[in-house]
Design an enzyme around this catalytic site. Sequence first.
Site, PDB file in Angstrom:
ATOM      1  N   CYS A 223       0.817  -1.218   0.000  1.00 33.79           N
ATOM      2  CA  CYS A 223       0.000   0.000   0.000  1.00 33.79           C
ATOM      3  C   CYS A 223       0.850   1.267   0.000  1.00 33.79           C
ATOM      4  CB  CYS A 223      -0.931   0.017   1.213  1.00 33.79           C
ATOM      5  SG  CYS A 223      -1.979  -1.437   1.359  1.00 33.79           S
TER       6      CYS A 223
ATOM      7  N   SER B  51     -12.119   0.118   3.858  1.00 32.75           N
ATOM      8  CA  SER B  51     -11.823   0.750   2.566  1.00 32.75           C
ATOM      9  C   SER B  51     -12.278  -0.178   1.446  1.00 32.75           C
ATOM     10  CB  SER B  51     -10.331   1.066   2.445  1.00 32.75           C
ATOM     11  OG  SER B  51      -9.558  -0.109   2.544  1.00 32.75           O
TER      12      SER B  51
ATOM     13  N   HIS C 135      -9.036   3.330  -1.937  1.00 35.54           N
ATOM     14  CA  HIS C 135      -7.721   2.767  -1.620  1.00 35.54           C
ATOM     15  C   HIS C 135      -7.240   1.833  -2.731  1.00 35.54           C
ATOM     16  CE1 HIS C 135      -4.312   1.341   0.467  1.00 35.54           C
ATOM     17  NE2 HIS C 135      -4.851   0.306   1.081  1.00 35.54           N
TER      18      HIS C 135
END
Length: 395
Positions: A86, A210, A333
Amino acid sequence: MRPVVVIGVGMHRFGKFLDTSLKELVRVAVWNAINDAGIDPRSIEAAYVGSSMVGLMTGQEAVRGQVVLRYAGFGGIPITNVENACASSSTAFRDAFIAVGAGVHDVVLAVGMEKLYANDLAKSLQALGSASDVEGEGGLGLQFSAVYAMLLRRMMAEHDWTVEDFARVVVKNSYNGSLNPYAQFQKPLPLEKVLSGPVVADPLTLYMVSPLGDGAAAAIICAEEWARRQGCAGLVRVRASAMRSGSWRPYDYQGPTTSALTAQEAYRQAGVGPEDIDVAEVHDAMAPAELKCYEDLGFCAPGESAQLIREGKTNLDGAIPVNTSGGLAARGHPVGATGLGQIAEIVWQLRGQAGQRQVRRKGGDWPRLGLAHNEGGFVDGDVGISVIHILERVG
């Protein structure tokens, strides 16, 4: 290191774009950044491209950056592909910052991109699971929602955090997202709706998690002396770029987290403290985790996070606005694009270009210092990587 500034940022809206190619997402983000910088694109000397699960989702495992940037009109320059779960694109941004700061290049493009939605939940979840040790927790089928749920249950036991506090974070961030044209979800959610949502992993309900999505974000980084020679406006200086990997810790470990240690390094580099930060974007893959970020980043003392959200101190008009973009649950995300999406939001806030979600300091001025906090992956009970940038408006 010589002074380095951001002169342009751009995004493609985050969301589910089943019929839009990764190339097109990146083309939009890159040219938005170039137009924002107002420079001749032939000035760009190198590019760093962050992504994480593109290979698993699209089959484009290698030369991802070269493929998407050729479509955007770039070739014949050094292009480096960066993977850090991420935190892939905040790592790409950091690499670009180092290349410019060290004098290797004057002008560099940083890109973050991801195609995570495929109308096939199992495929997307399997890809997300690769951001952990596949011979350990990943191989057991442990999903990130479960990891966060266990952390939050522990924090509820140790502090006075409640499920209502978790929902308050979603209410705040969904309102912020409703004001952000780049957000995946642009509708405010009331507290009751958040609390009554389907349970994903107790205590997390659907609206606290998310979403799966696609997107791209980009930034143009250059030497400050080069920007001033070119007459660039709206300069945002990179005051700190700190990165730290996680480490093994016993279950009853009570010391600072990896993100807290990264924040300490970022504040040291910038020569400022958490009390100097005017606006922040933090990594809330599950929205309630934002409460833990308040403590890790020094915005409050341990155990006082719930008080910040209850008193509205992290709202747009609060003392320290957090996740003005909507955060990961509302803005979206798309893993490899998230870090540069956060940086774009901070740049817009510092320049006074955030529209209805614009933050103002006491006296009505735009924010001067902003912080972007991005985490990636999960290894042996700790985050894989934590990356924090501190940016300053300088002209």
